[in-house]
Scaffold this motif. Structure first.
Motif, mmCIF file in Angstrom:
data_model
loop_
_atom_site.group_PDB
_atom_site.id
_atom_site.type_symbol
_atom_site.label_atom_id
_atom_site.label_comp_id
_atom_site.label_asym_id
_atom_site.label_seq_id
_atom_site.Cartn_x
_atom_site.Cartn_y
_atom_site.Cartn_z
ATOM 1 N N ARG A 107 -3.263 -19.450 68.499
ATOM 2 C CA ARG A 107 -4.563 -18.737 68.755
ATOM 3 C C ARG A 107 -4.456 -17.145 68.806
ATOM 4 O O ARG A 107 -5.327 -16.489 68.663
ATOM 5 N N TYR A 108 -3.168 -16.755 68.802
ATOM 6 C CA TYR A 108 -3.054 -15.396 68.932
ATOM 7 C C TYR A 108 -3.044 -14.724 67.386
ATOM 8 O O TYR A 108 -3.254 -13.520 67.150
ATOM 9 N N VAL A 122 -0.496 -24.110 69.828
ATOM 10 C CA VAL A 122 -1.685 -23.363 69.999
ATOM 11 C C VAL A 122 -1.359 -22.083 70.641
ATOM 12 O O VAL A 122 -1.909 -20.986 70.360
ATOM 13 N N ARG A 148 -9.743 -20.808 74.168
ATOM 14 C CA ARG A 148 -8.291 -20.505 74.149
ATOM 15 C C ARG A 148 -7.844 -21.232 72.866
ATOM 16 O O ARG A 148 -6.851 -21.928 72.949
ATOM 17 N N GLN A 154 -13.176 -16.101 72.501
ATOM 18 C CA GLN A 154 -12.570 -17.681 72.078
ATOM 19 C C GLN A 154 -11.262 -18.036 71.762
ATOM 20 O O GLN A 154 -10.848 -18.918 72.550
ATOM 21 N N SER A 155 -10.347 -16.892 71.540
ATOM 22 C CA SER A 155 -9.187 -17.113 71.445
ATOM 23 C C SER A 155 -8.297 -16.919 72.423
ATOM 24 O O SER A 155 -7.211 -17.573 72.717
ATOM 25 N N CYS A 174 -5.612 -15.683 65.430
ATOM 26 C CA CYS A 174 -6.984 -15.341 65.533
ATOM 27 C C CYS A 174 -7.568 -14.065 66.492
ATOM 28 O O CYS A 174 -8.109 -13.378 66.303
ATOM 29 N N ALA A 175 -6.601 -13.852 67.469
ATOM 30 C CA ALA A 175 -6.700 -12.746 68.240
ATOM 31 C C ALA A 175 -6.489 -11.588 67.608
ATOM 32 O O ALA A 175 -7.147 -10.333 67.742
ATOM 33 N N SER A 195 -18.653 -20.375 65.327
ATOM 34 C CA SER A 195 -17.308 -20.517 64.592
ATOM 35 C C SER A 195 -17.485 -20.586 63.171
ATOM 36 O O SER A 195 -18.144 -21.353 62.629
ATOM 37 N N PRO A 237 -7.690 -21.291 68.031
ATOM 38 C CA PRO A 237 -7.718 -20.623 66.979
ATOM 39 C C PRO A 237 -8.859 -20.508 66.297
ATOM 40 O O PRO A 237 -9.289 -21.415 65.543
ATOM 41 N N SER A 283 -14.556 -13.164 69.033
ATOM 42 C CA SER A 283 -13.266 -13.697 68.325
ATOM 43 C C SER A 283 -12.219 -13.849 69.425
ATOM 44 O O SER A 283 -11.567 -14.880 69.620
ATOM 45 N N HIS A 305 -7.348 -13.900 57.939
ATOM 46 C CA HIS A 305 -8.547 -14.625 58.581
ATOM 47 C C HIS A 305 -9.547 -13.761 58.404
ATOM 48 O O HIS A 305 -10.595 -14.157 57.975
#
Length: 457
Positions: free
Chosen positions: A324-325, A8, A78, A68-69, A327-328, A308, A80, A65, A24
Motif C-alpha cells: 500500500r505504500y 500489503v 489501508r 485509502q492507502s 500507492c501512498a 477507486s 493499495p 489516495s 500508478h
C-alpha cells in the motif's frame, strides 16, 4: 521471534517505491484529467478556471489516495488503492452546471452533500448491496459508456457542432482535426497491441502527447500565457464562491454517490482477493467512508467525487506489487502535481480534437466494462435478467437519442429525466426487484466480487 509482514504492509526501498508509485500515476493520469476537461468544454469555462479545476482534481485525488492507502481513524482501507474522479458524475454535473441559477457553486454544493450522504450511508451499504447485482451495475456502466461516447466523437471533430451562441461551428469536422484524431487513435491501438508492460499501460497518455505535439506544430495551441502562469500555487478552497445547495441537484449527485459506492464495493472485494487480504465489513465501511470524504474534499477544493480506479487495481495484478505504500507514494506525487499550475496550463491548452480519440477509447472501455460484468449473468437460465438489462439500457438512451422525449413533464423532473445514467439506474433496480427479487447478503457479496474481477480483467 520476528513476525512476517503481509505484502500489503511491506515497505519497499524508497527509490523503487517512488518509481512504482509514479507508474500508478501515469496509468491513471489521462483518465483523471479527462473529466475536468469534459466539464470545462460543456460549460464553456475560461482557461483560468479550468487550470484551477485541473490542479484541484490532481491534488484531491492524491489526498484521497493517501487516506485509502495509509488510513485515518474511521476512514481508509489501508490497502493499495488509487482514487480518481468517477466518470459516473459527468452527466449530472453538466446538467447542474448548465443551469444558470446554479453553475459551478451548484455542482460543488451537490458534491459536498453527496459526500456527507456517502459517509453516513457507508455502514448500511452491505444491506443495500443486494439491490445492485451484476445485471444492474453492468447495465448502468454500459449506459454511462455509450452516453459519453458522443462527447469523444464531437471532440475528435473539433468540439461541439454548435457554438455557445447557437451558430454552427465552422471548424467542426475539419479534415485536419479528423486526420490528427485518427492518427492518435491508430497510435493508441498499436501501442496497446504491440507494446509491452509499462508502455502499453500508458498508451492513451502517449497518444495524447503525440496529438498535442501535432496540434502545436500546426499552430492550433496557444501557449502565450505560459510565462504569466506561476510555477507553484496552493489549492484555494471555494475558489468559485460558496457552494449552493439545491435539493434536486443534491438528489442527483446522491444517486451518483450510491452507484459509485456499489462500484467501489465490488472493487474493494476484488482487491481483497487479489492481495490475499479479505475485505472485512469494517474495512469495507472505512473504504466507502473515504469515498464520501473524497467527495466532501472535492466539493470544498473545486474538484469532484472520487472512486477507486480499476486500472490501478489491474496494475497491482499485473506487477504483483501489493504494498500500500506504493500507492501512498502515488498519492504524494498527485498532490505535488496539483501544486504546479504550469502543468495544468498545458493540459488546459489541449484542443478538443487532441482529446477526442483518447476520450472515445476510455468511454468505450467503460461501456465494455459494463459488457464484461453483464457477461457474468446467466441469461440462459434467467430470462428476466434479459429484460432488466434490455429495458434499462433502452430507457437510459432516451435523453441522448430523443432529448425532447420528456419535454412536457414538470421542470423539476429534469434533473432525473435529462440523465440517462439516473434513468437507467432507477429502471434497473426496480425491474431487478420485479423479476429477480433480493439475493442473500452472501450471494450479493460474491457476485460483486466476481463483477469487479470481470470488469478489470
Amino acid at each position: 521471534m520476528s513476525v512476517e509482514v503481509h505484502e500489503v504492509d511491506r515497505k519497499l526501498p524508497p527509490v523503487r517505491t517512488a518509481v512504482l508509485g509514479f507508474q500508478h500515476v501515469l496509468v491513471m493520469y489521462s483518465a483523471c484529467v479527462v473529466v475536468p476537461l469534459i466539464l470545462g468544454a460543456a460549460l464553456n469555462l475560461p482557461k483560468e478556471h479550468l487550470i484551477i479545476i485541473l490542479s484541484a482534481d490532481l491534488f484531491v485525488a492524491g489526498i484521497v489516495s493517501l487516506i485509502q492507502s495509509l488510513g485515518l481513524p474511521g476512514f481508509g482501507m489501508r490497502m493499495p488503492v488509487m482514487m480518481g474522479v468517477t466518470f459516473t458524475s459527468i452527466a449530472p454535473m453538466i446538467a447542474i452546471g448548465t443551469n444558470p441559477a446554479l453553475g459551478l457553486p451548484g455542482i460543488y454544493g451537490a458534491i459536498i452533500a453527496s459526500g456527507i450522504f456517502g459517509i453516513l450511508f457507508a455502514p448500511l451499504m452491505g444491506r443495500f448491496l443486494r439491490l445492485f447485482p451484476a445485471v444492474v451495475t453492468g447495465s448502468v456502466l454500459l449506459v454511462i459508456g455509450i452516453s459519453l461516447m458522443k462527447v469523444g466523437i464531437d471532440w475528435a471533430a473539433g468540439g461541439p457542432p454548435l457554438l455557445p451562441d447557437g451558430s454552427p461551428n465552422p471548424k467542426y469536422g475539419s479534415p485536419v482535426y479528423l486526420f490528427i484524431s485518427f492518427g492518435e487513435l491508430v497510435l493508441i491501438l498499436m501501442l496497446s497491441r504491440f507494446a509491452r508492460g509499462f508502455l502499453a499501460n500508458v498508451a492513451v497518455l502517449v497518444g495524447i502527447a503525440a496529438g498535442f505535439l501535432a496540434a502545436l506544430a500546426i499552430g492550433e495551441i496557444n501557449l502565450s500565457e505560459w510565462s504569466q502562469t506561476p510555477w507553484l500555487a496552493l489549492i484555494r478552497p471555494f475558489a468559485f464562491g460558496m457552494p449552493v445547495f439545491d435539493p434536486l441537484a443534491i438528489v442527483s449527485m446522491c444517486l451518483v454517490m450510491l452507484v459509485t459506492m456499489v462500484e467501489s464495493t465490488g472493487m474493494f472485494l476484488a482487491l481483497g482477493t487479489i492481495v490475499d487480504r479479505p475485505t472485512t465489513p469494517p474495512r469495507l465501511v472505512k473504504g466507502l467512508r473515504a469515498d464520501g470524504l473524497g467527495a466532501v474534499l472535492g466539493g470544498m477544493f473545486n474538484a469532484f467525487p472520487y472512486t477507486s480506479f480499476s486500472q490501478n487495481i489491474g496494475l497491482v495484478t499485473l506487477t504483483g506489487v501489493k504494498s500500500r505504500y506504493v500507492c501512498a507514494a502515488g498519492g504524494f506525487i498527485l498532490v505535488a502535481l496539483g501544486l504546479f499550475p504550469k502543468l495544468a496550463y498545458v493540459v488546459a491548452s489541449t484542443p478538443p480534437f487532441v482529446l477526442g480519440s483518447a476520450a472515445l477509447v476510455m468511454f468505450a472501455m467503460v461501456a465494455m466494462m459494463g459488457v464484461r460484468i453483464l457477461s457474468t449473468v446467466d441469461f440462459e437460465k434467467n430470462q428476466g435478467s434479459v429484460l432488466v438489462a434490455a429495458v434499462s439500457v433502452g430507457v437510459g438512451m432516451i435523453p441522448m437519442l430523443a432529448p425532447d422525449f420528456f419535454a412536457h413533464l414538470p421542470g423539476w423532473t429534469s434533473i432525473i429525466t435529462e440523465s440517462g445514467i439516473i434513468l437507467a439506474t432507477l429502471c434497473a433496480i426496480l425491474l431487478n426487484l420485479l423479476f429477480n427479487g433480493l439475493a442473500s447478503d452472501q450471494a450479493a457479496e460474491a457476485e460483486a466480487r466476481r463483477s469487479a474481477l470481470a470488469a478489470e480483467a
